[in-house]
Enzyme design. Structure first.
Site, PDB file in Angstrom:
ATOM      1  N   GLY A  62      91.423  16.380  15.680  1.00 40.49           N
ATOM      2  CA  GLY A  62      91.695  17.908  15.146  1.00 40.49           C
ATOM      3  C   GLY A  62      93.213  17.738  15.260  1.00 40.49           C
ATOM      4  O   GLY A  62      93.251  17.981  14.069  1.00 40.49           O
ATOM      5  N   ASP A  64      94.971  15.412  13.310  1.00 42.75           N
ATOM      6  CA  ASP A  64      95.403  14.251  12.525  1.00 42.75           C
ATOM      7  C   ASP A  64      93.852  14.908  11.861  1.00 42.75           C
ATOM      8  O   ASP A  64      93.090  13.737  11.231  1.00 42.75           O
ATOM      9  CB  ASP A  64      96.282  13.569  12.604  1.00 42.75           C
ATOM     10  N   ASN A 110      90.387  27.826  19.058  1.00 41.28           N
ATOM     11  CA  ASN A 110      90.076  26.992  17.781  1.00 41.28           C
ATOM     12  C   ASN A 110      88.622  27.769  17.226  1.00 41.28           C
ATOM     13  O   ASN A 110      87.718  26.975  17.701  1.00 41.28           O
ATOM     14  CB  ASN A 110      90.498  25.775  17.183  1.00 41.28           C
ATOM     15  N   GLY A 113      86.112  25.335  12.242  1.00 38.75           N
ATOM     16  CA  GLY A 113      85.507  25.609  11.250  1.00 38.75           C
ATOM     17  C   GLY A 113      85.619  24.445  10.179  1.00 38.75           C
ATOM     18  O   GLY A 113      84.975  24.655   8.941  1.00 38.75           O
ATOM     19  N   PHE A 114      86.033  23.185  11.233  1.00 38.90           N
ATOM     20  CA  PHE A 114      85.837  21.436  10.128  1.00 38.90           C
ATOM     21  C   PHE A 114      86.834  22.058   8.651  1.00 38.90           C
ATOM     22  O   PHE A 114      86.264  21.855   7.209  1.00 38.90           O
ATOM     23  CB  PHE A 114      84.867  21.118   9.597  1.00 38.90           C
ATOM     24  N   ASN A 139      86.903  11.070  12.874  1.00 41.33           N
ATOM     25  CA  ASN A 139      85.400  11.812  13.622  1.00 41.33           C
ATOM     26  C   ASN A 139      85.256  12.060  12.255  1.00 41.33           C
ATOM     27  O   ASN A 139      85.384  13.102  11.504  1.00 41.33           O
ATOM     28  CB  ASN A 139      86.371  12.871  14.444  1.00 41.33           C
ATOM     29  N   SER A 173      81.137  20.066  17.925  1.00 46.53           N
ATOM     30  CA  SER A 173      82.099  21.006  17.815  1.00 46.53           C
ATOM     31  C   SER A 173      81.004  23.095  17.067  1.00 46.53           C
ATOM     32  O   SER A 173      79.957  23.184  17.086  1.00 46.53           O
ATOM     33  CB  SER A 173      82.305  21.073  15.698  1.00 46.53           C
ATOM     34  N   ASN A 175      81.844  25.056  15.960  1.00 49.35           N
ATOM     35  CA  ASN A 175      82.648  25.808  14.628  1.00 49.35           C
ATOM     36  C   ASN A 175      81.936  26.600  14.013  1.00 49.35           C
ATOM     37  O   ASN A 175      82.345  26.654  12.566  1.00 49.35           O
ATOM     38  CB  ASN A 175      84.097  26.378  14.651  1.00 49.35           C
ATOM     39  N   THR A 176      80.907  25.580  13.396  1.00 46.96           N
ATOM     40  CA  THR A 176      79.560  24.872  12.319  1.00 46.96           C
ATOM     41  C   THR A 176      78.770  25.554  13.248  1.00 46.96           C
ATOM     42  O   THR A 176      77.943  25.191  13.939  1.00 46.96           O
ATOM     43  CB  THR A 176      80.691  23.804  11.798  1.00 46.96           C
ATOM     44  N   LYS A 213      80.363  12.384  20.486  1.00 45.17           N
ATOM     45  CA  LYS A 213      80.989  13.411  21.188  1.00 45.17           C
ATOM     46  C   LYS A 213      80.346  14.279  21.329  1.00 45.17           C
ATOM     47  O   LYS A 213      79.478  15.135  20.826  1.00 45.17           O
ATOM     48  CB  LYS A 213      82.180  13.579  20.298  1.00 45.17           C
ATOM     49  N   ASN A 242      83.999  17.986  24.068  1.00 41.26           N
ATOM     50  CA  ASN A 242      84.276  18.244  23.195  1.00 41.26           C
ATOM     51  C   ASN A 242      85.403  19.895  23.846  1.00 41.26           C
ATOM     52  O   ASN A 242      85.327  20.286  24.977  1.00 41.26           O
ATOM     53  CB  ASN A 242      83.719  19.197  21.542  1.00 41.26           C
ATOM     54  N   GLY A 294      91.674  18.695  28.868  1.00 44.49           N
ATOM     55  CA  GLY A 294      92.923  19.674  29.478  1.00 44.49           C
ATOM     56  C   GLY A 294      93.276  18.688  30.015  1.00 44.49           C
ATOM     57  O   GLY A 294      94.205  18.926  31.551  1.00 44.49           O
TER      58      GLY A 294
HETATM   59  C1  LIG Z   1      92.722  22.810  17.084  1.00 40.18           C
HETATM   60  C2  LIG Z   1      92.080  21.824  17.668  1.00 40.18           C
HETATM   61  C3  LIG Z   1      90.893  21.502  16.650  1.00 40.18           C
HETATM   62  C4  LIG Z   1      89.447  20.602  17.166  1.00 40.18           C
HETATM   63  N1  LIG Z   1      88.745  19.734  16.151  1.00 40.18           N
HETATM   64  C5  LIG Z   1      88.313  18.778  16.318  1.00 40.18           C
HETATM   65  C6  LIG Z   1      87.410  18.075  15.388  1.00 40.18           C
HETATM   66  O1  LIG Z   1      87.323  18.270  14.399  1.00 40.18           O
HETATM   67  N2  LIG Z   1      86.681  17.061  15.604  1.00 40.18           N
HETATM   68  C7  LIG Z   1      86.342  17.105  17.401  1.00 40.18           C
HETATM   69  O2  LIG Z   1      85.101  16.376  17.569  1.00 40.18           O
HETATM   70  N3  LIG Z   1      87.130  17.618  18.876  1.00 40.18           N
HETATM   71  C8  LIG Z   1      88.187  18.801  17.733  1.00 40.18           C
HETATM   72  N4  LIG Z   1      88.664  19.741  18.685  1.00 40.18           N
HETATM   73  C9  LIG Z   1      88.567  18.943  20.024  1.00 40.18           C
HETATM   74  C10 LIG Z   1      89.961  17.739  20.238  1.00 40.18           C
HETATM   75  O3  LIG Z   1      89.625  16.739  19.746  1.00 40.18           O
HETATM   76  C11 LIG Z   1      89.163  17.872  22.100  1.00 40.18           C
HETATM   77  O4  LIG Z   1      88.247  17.713  22.232  1.00 40.18           O
HETATM   78  C12 LIG Z   1      89.512  19.496  23.248  1.00 40.18           C
HETATM   79  O5  LIG Z   1      90.675  19.497  22.397  1.00 40.18           O
HETATM   80  C13 LIG Z   1      89.143  18.839  24.669  1.00 40.18           C
HETATM   81  O6  LIG Z   1      91.315  18.133  24.852  1.00 40.18           O
HETATM   82  P1  LIG Z   1      92.297  18.955  24.896  1.00 40.18           P
HETATM   83  O7  LIG Z   1      92.061  19.717  26.294  1.00 40.18           O
HETATM   84  O8  LIG Z   1      93.562  17.988  24.986  1.00 40.18           O
HETATM   85  O9  LIG Z   1      92.984  19.934  23.679  1.00 40.18           O
HETATM   86  C14 LIG Z   1      90.014  19.810  18.431  1.00 40.18           C
HETATM   87  C15 LIG Z   1      90.267  20.803  19.375  1.00 40.18           C
HETATM   88  C16 LIG Z   1      91.056  21.277  18.430  1.00 40.18           C
HETATM   89  C17 LIG Z   1      92.812  22.564  19.371  1.00 40.18           C
END
Ligand SMILES: Cc1cc2nc3c(=O)[nH]c(=O)nc-3n(C[C@H](O)[C@H](O)[C@H](O)COP(=O)(O)O)c2cc1C
Length: 363
Positions: A62, A64, A110, A113-114, A139, A173, A175-176, A213, A242, A294
């Site tokens: 998410g 990059d 967030n 939505g991909f 991913n 995710s 969001n889809t 995941k 996630n 977290g």
């Molecule tokens: C803005 C944003 C976009 C994300 N996009 C994806 C994604 O495309 N695919 C995915 O598996 N997880 C995505 N995640 C989830 C993160 O990879 C991670 O699993 C989750 O945020 C928990 O870690 P953190 O608390 O350190 O952020 C996204 C998270 C955020 C905040």
């Protein structure tokens, strides 16, 4: 240089809309003359999925999404980078605003939505750096309007297996619409058969590890099924997990907390660490786990390792603590290993898992 990056950029980023701030952070990474990261302490080295990680701290998916800055992220000192999520065809994602910073909670919601440049653009970027050092995974997800979701994962694997260090099948995710139903036993059984088959068929690829995941919101009954299927299909590892669709009562930013989407950051730590421990006891060593959710300190990273993670990932912690966080976590891990008399991180993996599963469920 990294301290300077945080000192100059962090105050500015906090004043911007979160999505603009993210775009600026990516642009700054692209153009900053970052030196190569100093070699890591040998004690931090981890072997997992047939790969050797110089340290266990990775960038979560998410950050990059389109594989624009993986090598710059490695230069910040990360042990590995997970780019993506990517979808087969380019898509814009949900309408803005779709990213919210909950400052008082050190959290983010967030519903992107991909948003994705699509697999062709991302594959070209990964191909261009294929022979560069460093572990860079990807991913993968499904387009919003697809009719056969599993076919989307297969298409991504066929294209990306030759250019990625590992592939993550993201069925979590929020969001889809409907995507998380792929975690249901019958759908997951079919999906895993097809993605494993696609990975085996991918031409020119050293066998890229395939990870699954999951959401931290699964019931323990669902988790029994998911881990059982992951073991039966010989998945190489799991990422737990996630973002959550839950809203812990402790959240202070009550107005923003009502925004739909996935919550990440500090308020996700307790739930995601508990789910990690629950996954560890069910996996019984069949494959390694990556812990995410977290992590914003060395203590949080070490707690994930003791709950069952061989490797950890973070995203939201970077927003609140800056890119200096990765170095701080690595220094703290070395200290905590010394204090705990651990020669390798592997000796600490899962130490607390059984005890954690006996605790009351986190609020
Ligand atoms: C803005 C944003 C976009 C994300 N996009 C994806 C994604 O495309 N695919 C995915 O598996 N997880 C995505 N995640 C989830 C993160 O990879 C991670 O699993 C989750 O945020 C928990 O870690 P953190 O608390 O350190 O952020 C996204 C998270 C955020 C905040």
């Amino acid at each position: 240089m990294i301290a300077l990056f945080d000192r100059l950029l962090a105050p500015l980023l906090r004043t911007l809309d979160p999505e603009q701030a993210h775009a600026l952070a990516l642009a700054a990474l692209k153009h900053a003359p970052l030196p190569r990261a100093a070699p890591d302490d040998q004690k931090l080295r981890v072997q997992a999925f047939g790969l050797t990680f110089p340290n266990p701290v990775g960038v979560a998916a998410g950050f990059d999404k389109n594989a624009e800055v993986p090598d710059q992220l490695l230069r910040l000192g990360f042990g590995f980078v997970e780019t993506g999520g990517v979808t087969p065809r380019p898509q814009p994602g949900n309408p803005r605003p779709r990213l919210f910073r909950l400052d008082a909670d050190a959290a983010v919601i967030n519903r992107l939505g991909f948003n994705s440049d699509g697999v062709e653009a991302v594959a070209a970027r990964l191909a261009a750096r294929k022979d560069a050092p460093g572990i860079v995974g990807i991913n993968i997800g499904a387009n919003k309007d697809t009719t056969d979701r599993a076919a989307d994962y297969v298409a991504c694997i066929e294209r990306l297996a030759p250019v990625a260090s590992f592939l993550t099948v993201n069925v979590s995710s929020p969001n889809t619409p409907g995507l998380r139903n792929l975690q249901e036993a019958t759908a997951l059984d079919d999906l895993l058969s097809r993605v494993i088959d696609a990975r085996e068929r991918a031409k020119g690829a050293a066998r890229a590890p395939l990870l699954l995941k999951i959401a931290p919101d699964l019931t323990l009954g669902d988790l029994d099924d998911v881990v059982g299927l992951a073991r039966r299909h010989r998945i190489d590892g799991m990422i737990v997990g996630n973002t959550t669709i839950g809203r812990p009562p402790s959240l202070r930013e009550r107005a923003k907390a009502t925004e739909p989407g996935g919550l990440s950051g500090r308020p996700l730590f307790a739930l995601s660490t508990r789910m990690l421990a629950e996954t560890f006891v069910r996996a019984e060593g069949a494959f390694p786990l990556i812990g995410a959710g977290g992590i914003d300190s060395g203590a949080a990273a070490f707690a994930k390792i003791k709950a069952g993670a061989s490797l950890v990932q973070l995203y939201t912690g970077l927003i609140f603590r800056g890119v200096g966080l990765v170095g701080a976590i690595k220094r703290d891990l070395v200290d905590m290993m010394r204090i705990g008399n651990f020669d390798t991180l592997g000796q600490a993996v899962g130490r607390d898992a059984a005890a954690l599963t006996a605790e009351p469920w986190p609020a």
